[in-house]
Design an enzyme around this catalytic site. Structure first.
Site, PDB file in Angstrom:
ATOM      1  N   PHE A  35       0.839  -1.196   0.000  1.00  0.00           N
ATOM      2  CA  PHE A  35       0.000   0.000   0.000  1.00  0.00           C
ATOM      3  C   PHE A  35       0.880   1.254   0.000  1.00  0.00           C
ATOM      4  O   PHE A  35       0.658   2.188  -0.788  1.00  0.00           O
ATOM      5  CB  PHE A  35      -0.927  -0.004   1.220  1.00  0.00           C
ATOM      6  CG  PHE A  35      -1.844   1.180   1.266  1.00  0.00           C
ATOM      7  CD1 PHE A  35      -3.036   1.196   0.550  1.00  0.00           C
ATOM      8  CD2 PHE A  35      -1.504   2.312   1.994  1.00  0.00           C
ATOM      9  CE1 PHE A  35      -3.871   2.300   0.560  1.00  0.00           C
ATOM     10  CE2 PHE A  35      -2.326   3.424   2.021  1.00  0.00           C
ATOM     11  CZ  PHE A  35      -3.507   3.414   1.302  1.00  0.00           C
ATOM     12  N   GLU A 112     -29.368  -0.779  16.274  1.00  0.00           N
ATOM     13  CA  GLU A 112     -27.946  -0.484  16.019  1.00  0.00           C
ATOM     14  C   GLU A 112     -27.257  -0.411  17.363  1.00  0.00           C
ATOM     15  O   GLU A 112     -27.906  -0.211  18.388  1.00  0.00           O
ATOM     16  CB  GLU A 112     -27.802   0.882  15.330  1.00  0.00           C
ATOM     17  CG  GLU A 112     -28.392   0.955  13.941  1.00  0.00           C
ATOM     18  CD  GLU A 112     -28.612   2.396  13.495  1.00  0.00           C
ATOM     19  OE1 GLU A 112     -27.869   3.301  13.903  1.00  0.00           O
ATOM     20  OE2 GLU A 112     -29.563   2.616  12.725  1.00  0.00           O
ATOM     21  N   LYS A 114     -25.157   1.537  20.181  1.00  0.00           N
ATOM     22  CA  LYS A 114     -24.990   2.946  20.541  1.00  0.00           C
ATOM     23  C   LYS A 114     -23.502   3.158  20.778  1.00  0.00           C
ATOM     24  O   LYS A 114     -22.946   2.776  21.805  1.00  0.00           O
ATOM     25  CB  LYS A 114     -25.791   3.300  21.787  1.00  0.00           C
ATOM     26  CG  LYS A 114     -25.773   4.790  22.073  1.00  0.00           C
ATOM     27  CD  LYS A 114     -26.802   5.152  23.124  1.00  0.00           C
ATOM     28  CE  LYS A 114     -26.924   6.653  23.257  1.00  0.00           C
ATOM     29  NZ  LYS A 114     -25.684   7.329  23.620  1.00  0.00           N
ATOM     30  N   ASP A 116     -20.055   4.786  21.560  1.00  0.00           N
ATOM     31  CA  ASP A 116     -19.717   5.820  22.535  1.00  0.00           C
ATOM     32  C   ASP A 116     -18.641   6.741  21.956  1.00  0.00           C
ATOM     33  O   ASP A 116     -17.466   6.639  22.276  1.00  0.00           O
ATOM     34  CB  ASP A 116     -19.233   5.165  23.828  1.00  0.00           C
ATOM     35  CG  ASP A 116     -19.365   6.107  25.007  1.00  0.00           C
ATOM     36  OD1 ASP A 116     -19.934   7.204  24.825  1.00  0.00           O
ATOM     37  OD2 ASP A 116     -18.898   5.745  26.098  1.00  0.00           O
ATOM     38  N   ARG A 140     -21.186  18.147  16.513  1.00  0.00           N
ATOM     39  CA  ARG A 140     -22.584  18.374  16.885  1.00  0.00           C
ATOM     40  C   ARG A 140     -22.772  19.740  17.539  1.00  0.00           C
ATOM     41  O   ARG A 140     -23.778  20.406  17.318  1.00  0.00           O
ATOM     42  CB  ARG A 140     -23.031  17.268  17.839  1.00  0.00           C
ATOM     43  CG  ARG A 140     -24.448  17.444  18.341  1.00  0.00           C
ATOM     44  CD  ARG A 140     -24.856  16.236  19.191  1.00  0.00           C
ATOM     45  NE  ARG A 140     -26.230  16.362  19.624  1.00  0.00           N
ATOM     46  CZ  ARG A 140     -26.621  17.001  20.717  1.00  0.00           C
ATOM     47  NH1 ARG A 140     -25.719  17.578  21.494  1.00  0.00           N
ATOM     48  NH2 ARG A 140     -27.890  17.072  21.052  1.00  0.00           N
ATOM     49  N   GLU A 182     -21.188   8.543  13.815  1.00  0.00           N
ATOM     50  CA  GLU A 182     -20.431   8.650  15.057  1.00  0.00           C
ATOM     51  C   GLU A 182     -18.935   8.455  14.804  1.00  0.00           C
ATOM     52  O   GLU A 182     -18.536   7.553  14.086  1.00  0.00           O
ATOM     53  CB  GLU A 182     -20.947   7.550  15.996  1.00  0.00           C
ATOM     54  CG  GLU A 182     -20.731   7.804  17.446  1.00  0.00           C
ATOM     55  CD  GLU A 182     -21.750   8.761  18.066  1.00  0.00           C
ATOM     56  OE1 GLU A 182     -22.627   9.285  17.332  1.00  0.00           O
ATOM     57  OE2 GLU A 182     -21.637   8.985  19.274  1.00  0.00           O
ATOM     58  N   TYR A 232     -18.422   5.840  11.791  1.00  0.00           N
ATOM     59  CA  TYR A 232     -19.504   4.948  11.407  1.00  0.00           C
ATOM     60  C   TYR A 232     -20.700   5.797  10.999  1.00  0.00           C
ATOM     61  O   TYR A 232     -21.167   6.629  11.781  1.00  0.00           O
ATOM     62  CB  TYR A 232     -19.920   4.059  12.582  1.00  0.00           C
ATOM     63  CG  TYR A 232     -18.912   2.981  12.909  1.00  0.00           C
ATOM     64  CD1 TYR A 232     -18.871   1.801  12.178  1.00  0.00           C
ATOM     65  CD2 TYR A 232     -18.009   3.145  13.952  1.00  0.00           C
ATOM     66  CE1 TYR A 232     -17.950   0.807  12.470  1.00  0.00           C
ATOM     67  CE2 TYR A 232     -17.088   2.154  14.260  1.00  0.00           C
ATOM     68  CZ  TYR A 232     -17.061   0.995  13.515  1.00  0.00           C
ATOM     69  OH  TYR A 232     -16.159   0.014  13.803  1.00  0.00           O
ATOM     70  N   LYS A 322     -29.853   2.065  27.404  1.00  0.00           N
ATOM     71  CA  LYS A 322     -28.499   2.271  27.949  1.00  0.00           C
ATOM     72  C   LYS A 322     -28.095   1.103  28.849  1.00  0.00           C
ATOM     73  O   LYS A 322     -28.868   0.663  29.689  1.00  0.00           O
ATOM     74  CB  LYS A 322     -28.469   3.567  28.774  1.00  0.00           C
ATOM     75  CG  LYS A 322     -28.695   4.827  27.955  1.00  0.00           C
ATOM     76  CD  LYS A 322     -27.423   5.274  27.238  1.00  0.00           C
ATOM     77  CE  LYS A 322     -26.578   6.167  28.108  1.00  0.00           C
ATOM     78  NZ  LYS A 322     -26.988   7.557  28.085  1.00  0.00           N
ATOM     79  N   CYS A 417      10.577   3.947  50.885  1.00  0.00           N
ATOM     80  CA  CYS A 417      10.400   3.423  49.531  1.00  0.00           C
ATOM     81  C   CYS A 417      10.499   1.900  49.542  1.00  0.00           C
ATOM     82  O   CYS A 417      11.471   1.354  50.055  1.00  0.00           O
ATOM     83  CB  CYS A 417      11.470   4.023  48.614  1.00  0.00           C
ATOM     84  SG  CYS A 417      11.489   3.257  46.987  1.00  0.00           S
ATOM     85  N   CYS A 420      13.960   0.958  47.716  1.00  0.00           N
ATOM     86  CA  CYS A 420      15.302   1.306  48.185  1.00  0.00           C
ATOM     87  C   CYS A 420      15.356   1.615  49.677  1.00  0.00           C
ATOM     88  O   CYS A 420      16.424   1.806  50.239  1.00  0.00           O
ATOM     89  CB  CYS A 420      15.860   2.496  47.400  1.00  0.00           C
ATOM     90  SG  CYS A 420      15.037   4.052  47.793  1.00  0.00           S
ATOM     91  N   CYS A 435       9.460   8.840  46.357  1.00  0.00           N
ATOM     92  CA  CYS A 435      10.749   8.467  46.927  1.00  0.00           C
ATOM     93  C   CYS A 435      11.731   9.588  46.584  1.00  0.00           C
ATOM     94  O   CYS A 435      11.830   9.995  45.434  1.00  0.00           O
ATOM     95  CB  CYS A 435      11.207   7.148  46.311  1.00  0.00           C
ATOM     96  SG  CYS A 435      12.915   6.770  46.666  1.00  0.00           S
ATOM     97  N   CYS A 440      17.473   5.876  43.608  1.00  0.00           N
ATOM     98  CA  CYS A 440      16.569   4.729  43.841  1.00  0.00           C
ATOM     99  C   CYS A 440      16.622   3.796  42.626  1.00  0.00           C
ATOM    100  O   CYS A 440      16.441   4.237  41.488  1.00  0.00           O
ATOM    101  CB  CYS A 440      15.146   5.219  44.053  1.00  0.00           C
ATOM    102  SG  CYS A 440      13.947   3.873  44.144  1.00  0.00           S
TER     103      CYS A 440
HETATM  104  S1  IVH Z   1     -29.237   8.330  16.234  1.00  0.00           S
HETATM  105  C1  IVH Z   1     -31.876  12.106  16.471  1.00  0.00           C
HETATM  106  N1  IVH Z   1     -27.709   6.166  16.248  1.00  0.00           N
HETATM  107  O1  IVH Z   1     -26.063   8.883  20.842  1.00  0.00           O
HETATM  108  C2  IVH Z   1     -30.725  11.325  16.238  1.00  0.00           C
HETATM  109  N2  IVH Z   1     -27.174   7.976  17.678  1.00  0.00           N
HETATM  110  O2  IVH Z   1     -27.727   9.875  23.012  1.00  0.00           O
HETATM  111  C3  IVH Z   1     -30.002  10.666  17.322  1.00  0.00           C
HETATM  112  N3  IVH Z   1     -25.178   7.594  19.041  1.00  0.00           N
HETATM  113  O3  IVH Z   1     -26.045  12.240  19.847  1.00  0.00           O
HETATM  114  C4  IVH Z   1     -28.847   9.934  16.839  1.00  0.00           C
HETATM  115  N4  IVH Z   1     -24.710   5.590  18.277  1.00  0.00           N
HETATM  116  O4  IVH Z   1     -23.993  10.820  19.244  1.00  0.00           O
HETATM  117  C5  IVH Z   1     -27.930   7.397  16.759  1.00  0.00           C
HETATM  118  N5  IVH Z   1     -26.436   4.206  16.190  1.00  0.00           N
HETATM  119  C6  IVH Z   1     -26.657   5.440  16.678  1.00  0.00           C
HETATM  120  C7  IVH Z   1     -25.831   6.016  17.648  1.00  0.00           C
HETATM  121  C8  IVH Z   1     -26.123   7.282  18.133  1.00  0.00           C
HETATM  122  C9  IVH Z   1     -24.337   6.556  19.105  1.00  0.00           C
HETATM  123  C10 IVH Z   1     -25.060   8.842  19.857  1.00  0.00           C
HETATM  124  C11 IVH Z   1     -25.202  10.123  19.071  1.00  0.00           C
HETATM  125  C12 IVH Z   1     -26.310  10.885  19.764  1.00  0.00           C
HETATM  126  C13 IVH Z   1     -26.360  10.233  21.106  1.00  0.00           C
HETATM  127  C14 IVH Z   1     -27.718  10.401  21.724  1.00  0.00           C
END
Ligand code: IVH
Length: 529
Positions: A35, A112, A114, A116, A140, A182, A232, A322, A417, A420, A435, A440
């Site tokens: 590559f 999907e 969520k 982080d 955002r 995200e 993503y 959550k 320590c 030593c 220390c 040491c």
């Molecule tokens: S949909 C109105 N899909 O979660 C649209 N959000 O707690 C809301 N997040 O601000 C977003 N994975 O940063 C959506 N598969 C996913 C997500 C996702 C993570 C985050 C996103 C959002 C926050 C809301």
């Protein structure tokens, strides 16, 4: 088209193809070296024909100058938040409300992970050449107004810099679109970042999300490029409106356009189906390589979404389930003190092994002496360990009603320590003991290891075993002594043969070229980064 232009275009397409395989599909077809060779060839040709350089060339991910600040930009439509559910009952309540409001319209859900990280909006626009090019990348922000971090978004290799016109056409899409999704920092990249920060004497980033946020707001795109953020995609907008085909079709379209779409997704009609997806996500969580804090369910069909509409802050057609924090209660068996290269004494909790967040934990950080005193922590206590947003497990709480359990005893923080035997001191307002002995052995050992480590002086072969022997024989009393070592001295050591001795000497010799910045870093002077 000239020969050079044709050759450049062919190379670019080949590189884009391999970037897509590697960064989007996770299925590389060539080695890194192959590559790099393609990339170098393209760079060479572009240098010879600067008039042929285009902004969507794979060589142009990292732009020229660092930014001076970020411009504020209004979003095409607000980037909203999500309502949360924490139990099956809350999901069932939501499902009931959705059905009530949807009336006769179909209700099917997509699921999907969520992720982080942080949400970003990426805009694409028709270019004069007729294809579609990345034109802006926004954070955002407060949901209404974001920050223009385009030059940083461009460095993310899973983000296409351009989209071929025919792909958009095939999906019935116009040349101007917006993709939201995200940005996450994978755990491995997060750990690497913290190792780097530690070497530079900086406090560690608390979790990958904070690190990703800080990275996206870095003014120097070349730093962002090295952090290895991943994007993503999950939403597609046209003229500030969601694409009308629904969520499943959106994710498929984003995939077809060359975006990375998280493969862990599903669809269902009932709360049972949601619970199954949640169970699977919790199972997968530990091995994903990036952090998730729940699951997002969305009503699939857009007419139904429209009927449901929005509350002030969130769509009624989506919800985030959550996960509860990943913690477990276990027993503190002992406390071990280690001495770092600055002489800092760090307490580590030795625990009865316990399964937390998908891994067995038997050690956790106790932060410092102050933490132990403040919490009144005794050996034998029950403690709560968390492996939450961060990767290193930590003791967060001591569990007892009024009294400590029987058989507990106080941990005597060492007055000297442990390596030593010299005095340790704690400066005014400091949480750590140190220390004070400049000689040491632990400090020297840790300093040598730090000096030789990757990203610092990079001396291959200067690992734990070698350092232990050099110190044991008194061959090295400071970093400088490394440069006076001879082959005879090394060969006399256990585990060193002619070849390995020569390799280490060559590596030490090579490190002389590392440059002043690395030497400074290698010396690890407190408060000097
Ligand atoms: S949909 C109105 N899909 O979660 C649209 N959000 O707690 C809301 N997040 O601000 C977003 N994975 O940063 C959506 N598969 C996913 C997500 C996702 C993570 C985050 C996103 C959002 C926050 C809301």
């Amino acid at each position: 088209m000239s020969d050079a232009a044709a050759k450049i275009e062919k190379l670019r397409n080949e590189i884009r193809h391999h970037e897509h395989l590697y960064y989007v599909l996770d299925q590389p077809a060539v080695s890194d070296a192959e590559f790099d060779a393609l990339m170098n060839e393209l760079k060479r040709l572009e240098a010879a024909h600067p008039e042929l350089v285009t902004s969507d060339s794979p060589t142009q991910r990292v732009g020229g100058k660092p930014a001076e600040g970020f411009r504020k930009v209004q979003h095409s439509r607000p980037m909203l938040s999500l309502d949360n559910a924490y139990s099956q009952e809350e999901l069932a309540d939501w499902d009931r409300r959705v059905h009530e409001l949807a009336g006769k319209l179909p209700v099917e859900y997509t699921s999907e992970l969520k992720l982080d990280g942080l949400s970003v909006a990426i805009h694409y626009q028709a270019s004069p050449e007729g294809d579609t090019q990345l034109s802006a990348g926004l954070t955002r922000g407060d949901g209404q107004v974001g920050e223009d971090v385009t030059s940083n978004i461009r460095t993310i290799r899973s983000v296409p810099l351009s989209i071929p016109a025919k792909k958009l056409k095939k999906l019935g899409l116009p040349p101007t679109i917006e993709v939201r999704g995200e940005c996450v920092l994978p755990e491995a990249a997060f750990e690497r970042l913290n190792e780097e920060r530690e070497r530079e004497g900086l406090p560690p980033a608390v979790n990958p999300r904070n690190a990703a946020a800080g990275t996206l707001r870095t003014l120097e795109p070349s730093i962002v490029a090295n952090r290895q953020l991943v994007f993503y995609a999950y939403f597609l907008l046209v003229n500030g409106e969601y694409w009308p085909q629904g969520q499943t079709a959106t994710l498929d379209a984003l995939t077809a356009l060359g975006f990375r779409v998280n493969p862990h997704r599903g669809s269902m009609k009932s709360v049972e189906g949601m619970m199954q997806f949640i169970a699977k996500a919790e199972e997968d969580r530990a091995t994903l390589g990036y952090e998730i804090d729940g699951v997002v369910f969305k009503v699939d069909a857009q007419p139904t979404q429209q009927r449901l509409g929005y509350t002030g802050r969130a769509p009624r057609w989506a919800i985030a389930y959550k996960f509860t924090a990943q913690s477990a209660v276990t027993k503190l068996e002992d406390i071990m003190i280690t001495v770092g290269r600055s002489g800092k004494l760090t307490p580590t909790a030795m625990l009865t092994p316990v399964f937390v967040g998908g891994v067995t934990v038997s050690r956790a950080t106790l932060h410092n002496a102050d933490f132990i005193e403040r919490k009144g922590l005794l050996i034998g206590d029950w403690v709560k360990v968390e492996r939450g947003g961060d990767v290193i497990p930590k003791v967060v709480e001591v569990i007892h009603d009024k009294d400590h359990p029987r058989g507990t005893h106080k941990f005597e923080y060492p007055k000297t320590c442990p390596e030593c035997g010299n005095t340790v001191v704690r400066e005014e307002g400091e949480a750590d003991w140190r220390c004070v002995n400049a000689d040491c052995p632990a400090k020297l050992r840790e300093s040598l290891l730090h000096f030789g480590s990757r990203g610092v002086m990079n001396i291959e072969g200067l690992g734990d075993a070698a350092v232990a022997q050099l110190l044991d024989r008194g061959l090295v009393k400071s970093v400088a002594d490394l440069y006076a070592l001879t082959k005879q001295q090394l060969i006399a050591l256990e585990r060193f043969a002619d070849k390995s001795a020569q390799t280490l000497l060559d590596e030490i010799e090579r490190s002389k070229k590392a440059g002043l910045a690395r030497v400074l870093m290698g010396l690890g002077i407190r408060f000097v980064g």
